[in-house]
Design an enzyme around this catalytic site. Structure first.
Site, PDB file in Angstrom:
ATOM      1  N   LYS A 121       0.880  -1.169   0.000  1.00  0.00           N
ATOM      2  CA  LYS A 121       0.000   0.000   0.000  1.00  0.00           C
ATOM      3  C   LYS A 121       0.912   1.212   0.000  1.00  0.00           C
ATOM      4  CE  LYS A 121      -3.024   2.904   2.741  1.00  0.00           C
ATOM      5  NZ  LYS A 121      -3.927   3.090   3.885  1.00  0.00           N
ATOM      6  N   SER A 231      -9.517   3.109  11.538  1.00  0.00           N
ATOM      7  CA  SER A 231      -9.969   3.670  12.813  1.00  0.00           C
ATOM      8  C   SER A 231     -11.484   3.643  12.969  1.00  0.00           C
ATOM      9  CB  SER A 231      -9.429   5.088  13.000  1.00  0.00           C
ATOM     10  OG  SER A 231      -9.751   5.893  11.898  1.00  0.00           O
TER      11      SER A 231
END
Lengths: 280, 66
Positions: A121, A231
């Site tokens: 990523k 998150s």
């Protein structure tokens, strides 16, 4: 509560499975030749404990999970990787914190050594306050890493032109933000995401900004192939429950996108037939 | 010899290998990566790579990330 949630997952998956399975067979989610049955990618940061993270990973159904590299003194416990290995997920190392192409390329090469994977990523941050990606450095790093044999999944802005450039240099997917990292603001420019989706032929993974389940569903309804979030799950009051919510939202959004929504109208249309209405 | 390891000045015996440094630092981590002076040192060469005075070394391990 964990057992109840697990039962709930099984029940709902059973309900959704036939339509989802048919759609996934017709149009599977494939990155670099690997087919995924889950369209939810999960970040591992900020979980209150490894136990909570493990339960969230299971509830999410994810098959691809992001990790990072840090100096060994500051790194997570070595149990992190043991837990993720036990979950059976593929690890996707990121280049978080890198600000130049040089740093990002070196970090990706180090991650390839550490995790024995050529998937990355790719993150190259251009602004410390907003953590927005630097498109110039990102494209440079992407090109170098593709040339070096990496499967590159770049975190990018919602600009369709930059996304097309990233796809053109050989990125395996593009991962546009919905809103700044960790903001939980959802998808601030849905039109840009829809245009970006139309601009590239590689998979589009909505990355960053997801706050709640409806944001993930919207990403899929806009035509994204998958959603990456961290998150929104790990910092939720109940991460396991939110992971399940995100899984169902991604599945629901995917089905809605494939099912074809009705056109929007400005006036009402009676849903009960007027024919045969009695005169009273 | 004096080196910098993970940002801190460190005194190590001459001809310490990367493998020896990793063994001392790994804290239970199996998936470790090492950079010396801004270049990756592949795991396959840790045993045969000697560190030199003034080297800047990064010893990295997996951590949670988004």
């Amino acid at each position: 509560m964990a057992a109840q949630t697990a039962d709930l997952t099984a029940d709902l998956t059973a309900q959704l499975a036939p339509a989802l399975a048919r759609e996934e067979q017709q149009d599977p989610f494939v990155i670099a030749g690997r087919t995924f049955t889950s369209r939810l990618l999960l970040g591992t940061s900020d979980a209150p404990s490894l136990d909570v993270l493990e339960r969230a990973v299971h509830a999410s159904g994810t098959e691809l999970v992001t990790v990072a590299l840090r100096r060994v003194e500051a790194a997570s416990s070595s149990a992190l990787v043991e837990v993720l290995d036990r979950c059976g997920v593929q690890l996707l190392p990121n280049t978080a914190g890198c600000r130049t192409a040089r740093e990002a390329v070196l970090t990706a090469q180090l991650a390839r050594e550490a995790f024995a994977t050529n998937w990355v990523k790719l993150e190259v941050i251009g602004d410390e306050d907003t953590l927005l990606p630097d498109p110039v450095e990102l494209l440079d790093a992407a090109e170098q890493l593709v040339d070096d044999g990496f499967t590159v999944l770049p975190y990018t802005g919602d600009d369709p032109v930059v996304a097309r450039r990233l796809a053109d240099v050989g990125c395996a997917a593009v991962m546009p933000l919905g809103a700044p990292i960790g903001s939980g603001l959802g998808i601030r420019n849905p039109h840009a995401i829809a245009m970006l989706r139309a601009a590239v032929d590689v998979p589009v993974v909505l990355d960053a900004g997801i706050g709640t389940a409806s944001d993930a569903a919207l990403a899929m309804e806009l035509g994204c192939d998958a959603v990456l979030l961290a998150s929104a799950v790990t910092m939720a009051r109940d991460p396991e429950m939110m992971a399940l919510a995100m899984r169902q939202a991604v599945e629901g959004g995917r089905l809605a996108s494939r099912a074809g929504r009705i056109p929007r109208r400005f006036s009402a249309t009676a849903s009960t037939p007027m024919a045969g209405l009695p005169e009273l | 010899m004096q080196l910098t390891v993970n940002g801190e000045p460190v005194e190590l015996p001459d001809a310490t290998t990367v493998a020896a440094l990793v063994a001392a630092r790994r804290s239970g981590h199996d998936r470790v990566a090492v950079a010396v002076n801004g270049g990756v040192v592949p795991r396959s060469t840790w045993e045969t790579t000697d560190l030199a005075p003034g080297d800047t070394v990064e010893v990295l391990a997996p951590t949670a990330g988004g």
